[in-house]
Write a protein that holds these residues in place. Structure first.
Motif, PDB file in Angstrom:
ATOM      1  N   PRO A  39       0.828  -1.209   0.000  1.00 56.68           N
ATOM      2  CA  PRO A  39       0.000   0.000   0.000  1.00 56.68           C
ATOM      3  C   PRO A  39       0.862   1.258   0.000  1.00 56.68           C
ATOM      4  N   GLY A  42      -1.422   4.582   2.767  1.00 58.58           N
ATOM      5  CA  GLY A  42      -2.646   3.922   3.184  1.00 58.58           C
ATOM      6  C   GLY A  42      -3.182   4.402   4.522  1.00 58.58           C
ATOM      7  N   ILE A  62      -4.380  -0.016   4.238  1.00 60.62           N
ATOM      8  CA  ILE A  62      -4.999  -0.175   2.923  1.00 60.62           C
ATOM      9  C   ILE A  62      -5.006   1.164   2.204  1.00 60.62           C
ATOM     10  N   TRP A  68      -2.983  -3.758   0.242  1.00 58.43           N
ATOM     11  CA  TRP A  68      -3.002  -3.811   1.704  1.00 58.43           C
ATOM     12  C   TRP A  68      -1.859  -4.662   2.253  1.00 58.43           C
TER      13      TRP A  68
END
Length: 303
Positions: A39, A42, A62, A68
């Motif tokens: 990610p 994120g 994520i 993720w």
């Protein structure tokens, strides 16, 4: 000249028939090389799960592309299937896990609580869920189809979607999912604690084999596998801290492990052997990081 040709033919036949058994019976292997994209910029999101035998949480980062990675996780015991728990105990564990998730930097609006499809089928779980709601907990009860879809979204890389199927061997049930055209098909069968319900091994083997045979032939090249018992099998084969572990596709190779680990593992291996027999899949990949709860978080990103 004819005599020489005859001797050559005999030599070829002899070589074929004397081929070492170890080579003849070697498991077919298909190369699997895949590294997920990490990610970028994120957001931390967390989910706490009440399962049939586990009380767990996952914190993932994520990003906007739904790449993720797992940042933290913890596992506990719920003993739902054994009827050895109650609302107060679960409420206490839940509050403890929720605090831990928050302390890890997850904002309150990004913390979720879910109950697995296996756990909700056990006697008394629904009452526990209702009591937890009274204590102001937001509870998402996941049915078996939703769980199968979430599992697939968590574990199956897009590049393998048209030639793979996904299996989660849980304590309460086993979920099978795969893409059929652009839609996700989901199936459900016995879980690895079927022996506690008095169901015979032969019946489960037959049922699982028949169920998994519904997976289209073109989706049987790879099997992505999750679950507690598969983790036990994969642990015996894992190399260092690899994310993906390829399992034996000769189920008999786990018989020594069954003898050492006991009845639940025996039941799980019985299910695993039935999956192999029903699909003839030659490449089974265990994912050490994916979980249906992560798929649930990914699904929420779509909404």
């Amino acid at each position: 000249m004819k005599y020489v040709q005859y001797i050559c033919v005999l030599a070829v036949v002899f070589c074929v028939e004397c081929k070492p058994k170890s080579t003849q019976n070697k498991e077919e292997q298909i190369e699997f090389t895949y590294t997920p994209s990490p990610p970028v910029n994120g957001v931390l999101k967390g989910v706490v799960e009440l399962g049939t035998t586990g009380f767990n949480y996952f914190v993932i980062e994520i990003d906007s592309s739904k790449n993720w990675s797992v940042k933290h996780h913890a596992y506990g015991k719920s003993l739902i299937a054994e009827g050895m728990t109650n609302t107060d105990e679960i409420d206490s564990k839940l509050n403890m896990f929720l605090k831990e998730v928050a302390d890890l930097g997850v904002q309150q609006e990004h913390i979720n609580f879910v109950v697995s499809s296996g756990a909700i089928k056990e006697e008394g779980t629904q009452l526990i869920v209702e009591e937890l709601k009274k204590k102001s907990h937001k509870v998402k009860v996941v049915n078996s189809r939703e769980e199968a879809v979430y599992i697939l979204k968590s574990v199956l890389p897009k590049k393998y979607s048209k030639e793979s199927f996904v299996v989660d061997i849980g304590s309460g049930n086993t979920k099978i999912s795969y893409f059929k055209d652009e839609n996700i098909s989901a199936l459900e069968t016995h879980g690895s604690k079927y022996h506690q319900k008095g169901v015979e091994d032969e019946i489960v083997y037959k049922d699982v084999k028949e169920m998994v045979s519904k997976v289209p032939v073109q989706n049987r090249k790879y099997c992505f596998l999750l679950g507690g018992i598969p983790a036990v099998l994969a642990k015996s084969m894992r190399k260092a801290d690899e994310r993906y572990t390829k399992l034996h596709t000769d189920g008999d190779k786990f018989d020594d492990l069954v003898a050492a680990k006991g009845r639940k593992v025996k039941s799980g291996v019985n299910i695993y052997k039935a999956i192999l027999a029903g699909t003839n899949c030659k490449t089974v990949i265990f994912d050490w990081e994916s979980n249906f709860t992560i798929g649930y978080l990914l699904e929420k990103e779509d909404k």
